[in-house]
Design an enzyme around this catalytic site. Sequence first.
Site, PDB file in Angstrom:
ATOM      1  N   TYR A  16      19.398 -16.256  13.074  1.00 61.41           N
ATOM      2  CA  TYR A  16      19.440 -18.205  11.696  1.00 61.41           C
ATOM      3  C   TYR A  16      18.663 -18.506  13.154  1.00 61.41           C
ATOM      4  CZ  TYR A  16      23.365 -15.408  10.581  1.00 61.41           C
ATOM      5  OH  TYR A  16      24.706 -14.927   9.530  1.00 61.41           O
TER       6      TYR A  16
ATOM      7  N   HIS B 232      39.271  -9.976   7.437  1.00 59.57           N
ATOM      8  CA  HIS B 232      38.592  -9.145   9.349  1.00 59.57           C
ATOM      9  C   HIS B 232      40.356  -9.075   8.938  1.00 59.57           C
ATOM     10  CE1 HIS B 232      36.241 -12.685  10.718  1.00 59.57           C
ATOM     11  NE2 HIS B 232      35.920 -12.371   9.693  1.00 59.57           N
TER      12      HIS B 232
ATOM     13  N   HIS C 130      25.778 -12.107  16.279  1.00 61.31           N
ATOM     14  CA  HIS C 130      27.081 -11.023  15.268  1.00 61.31           C
ATOM     15  C   HIS C 130      27.315  -9.844  15.973  1.00 61.31           C
ATOM     16  CE1 HIS C 130      26.624 -11.558  11.556  1.00 61.31           C
ATOM     17  NE2 HIS C 130      26.343 -12.524  11.744  1.00 61.31           N
TER      18      HIS C 130
ATOM     19  N   GLU D 191      25.636 -10.428   2.990  1.00 59.57           N
ATOM     20  CA  GLU D 191      26.700  -9.195   3.475  1.00 59.57           C
ATOM     21  C   GLU D 191      27.546  -8.312   1.933  1.00 59.57           C
ATOM     22  OE1 GLU D 191      30.304 -11.978   5.168  1.00 59.57           O
ATOM     23  OE2 GLU D 191      31.222 -10.571   5.339  1.00 59.57           O
TER      24      GLU D 191
HETATM   25  N1  GLY Z   1      33.338 -14.933   5.462  1.00 56.94           N
HETATM   26  C1  GLY Z   1      33.873 -14.080   7.465  1.00 56.94           C
HETATM   27  C2  GLY Z   1      32.908 -13.239   7.927  1.00 56.94           C
HETATM   28  O1  GLY Z   1      32.502 -12.403   6.863  1.00 56.94           O
HETATM   29  O2  GLY Z   1      33.595 -12.124   8.276  1.00 56.94           O
HETATM   30 MN    MN Z   2      33.107 -10.545   7.130  1.00 56.93          MN
HETATM   31 MN    MN Z   3      32.045 -13.297   5.151  1.00 58.23          MN
END
Ligand code: GLY
Ligand code: MN
Ligand code: MN
Length: 439
Positions: A385, A358, A347, A405
Amino acid sequence: MDKREFARRRKRLMDMVDHGGIAIQPTAPERVRNRDVYYPFRADSDFHYLTGFPEPEAVMVLVPDRPQGEFLLFCREKDPEAETWHGRRAGLEGACELYGADDAFPISDLDDILPGLLENKTRIYYTMGRYQDFDQRLVGWLNRVTSKGRAGVHAPDQFHSLAHHLHEMRLYKSKEEIKTMRRAAQISAAAHQHAMEICKPGLYEYQIEAELVHQFMRKGSRAPAYPSIVGGGANTCILHYHENNEALRDGDLLLIDAGCEYDHYASDITRTFPVNGRFTPEQKAVYEIVLQAQLAAIDKVRPGNHWNDPHMAALEVITRGLVDIGLLKGRWKTLMKDEAFRPYYMHRTGHWLGMDVHDVGDYKIGDEWRLLEPGMVTTVEPGLYLSPSIKGLPKRWWNIGVRIEDDVLVTANGNEVLSHGAPKTVAEIESHMQLASAA
Ligand code: GLY
Ligand code: MN
Ligand code: MN
């Protein structure tokens, strides 16, 4: 959020819509969960951004230079019996007094009033395609105005995307918005820290989820910003895992991606930590790569850099790291060009964050990645992963999924990590978890 903030936003939009234009924005429809039970209502983000009006069945209309008032709100009328069953309504008076509308009309009169408002306007600002029922009603109103052509009435003949204008505004967060997003991130960071404190083998993933939601709500958030991801062991390798129904096992990692929504603004935090409080050597090796990738990416979040720079920085660290631990073989530059990291990291490294998790806003201007500017908020979320489904992956690496994150504000000189409160280094996580389990 202060009423003046909504008024400032309407003023800015009104300046763009200008004389001869009309902007129309309905709120979201209510959605059935099952039979006669509805999902908790949440206003459309664009509608809320401009009005702060929290009720369903409402439409905002902005008509710059309309002598009787420029900000019109269509909403439900007061109804003592309905309010006894379903809750209070602002009513038409409340729409004006509490939400600053210049003029308020019953939502049931929309079909009668809206065509008249369209007459002799040249431009409509509206977001087509979001609510199909409303799109059709708008077409019907336009047809009614067009049919009056012989009576000398002009119908608008220019359509502009309201979303395009609004989303550009929403991308740059004001001081008030930053304050709210900082609070959202603080609440979520504290919830992640709490999850580390109470985690132990044998708990179920949903029990950790319950603790997160409890932490969110006791501080004023009314809901998570998105379904919480709480996955142990093999589930750490499923990006949007949501079942959250398995027991946590000694020796496994736990990945939590959860953030609260606070006063309509999202936070979005991921932390990964060992269920028993101590990383194995393999878990630690993978974790360190992701952490270094995340720090390198965060360092690239500053004004003047391109949107894609943090992603490229993360990819370099991840590719080099996979070579270092022997999972990729060859020169890192070639491997990066060939996207050899893809089976392990599939990703992107971030997305805009705001009222929507988002969030809105273009990532490219023309063919170029856009430049980062103060007031933008992005997530930075690299991961690795190591799923057993990767061909040839030695068993000792199986089921190690790590994502880290944070929510990062672009400032004048660099950045501010809004979610900094959640422990992140191996040493911080281990000492924090061990202190908590000893207490
Ligand atoms: N929680 C969704 C993302 O991290 O994009
Ligand atoms: Mn996110
Ligand atoms: Mn997230």
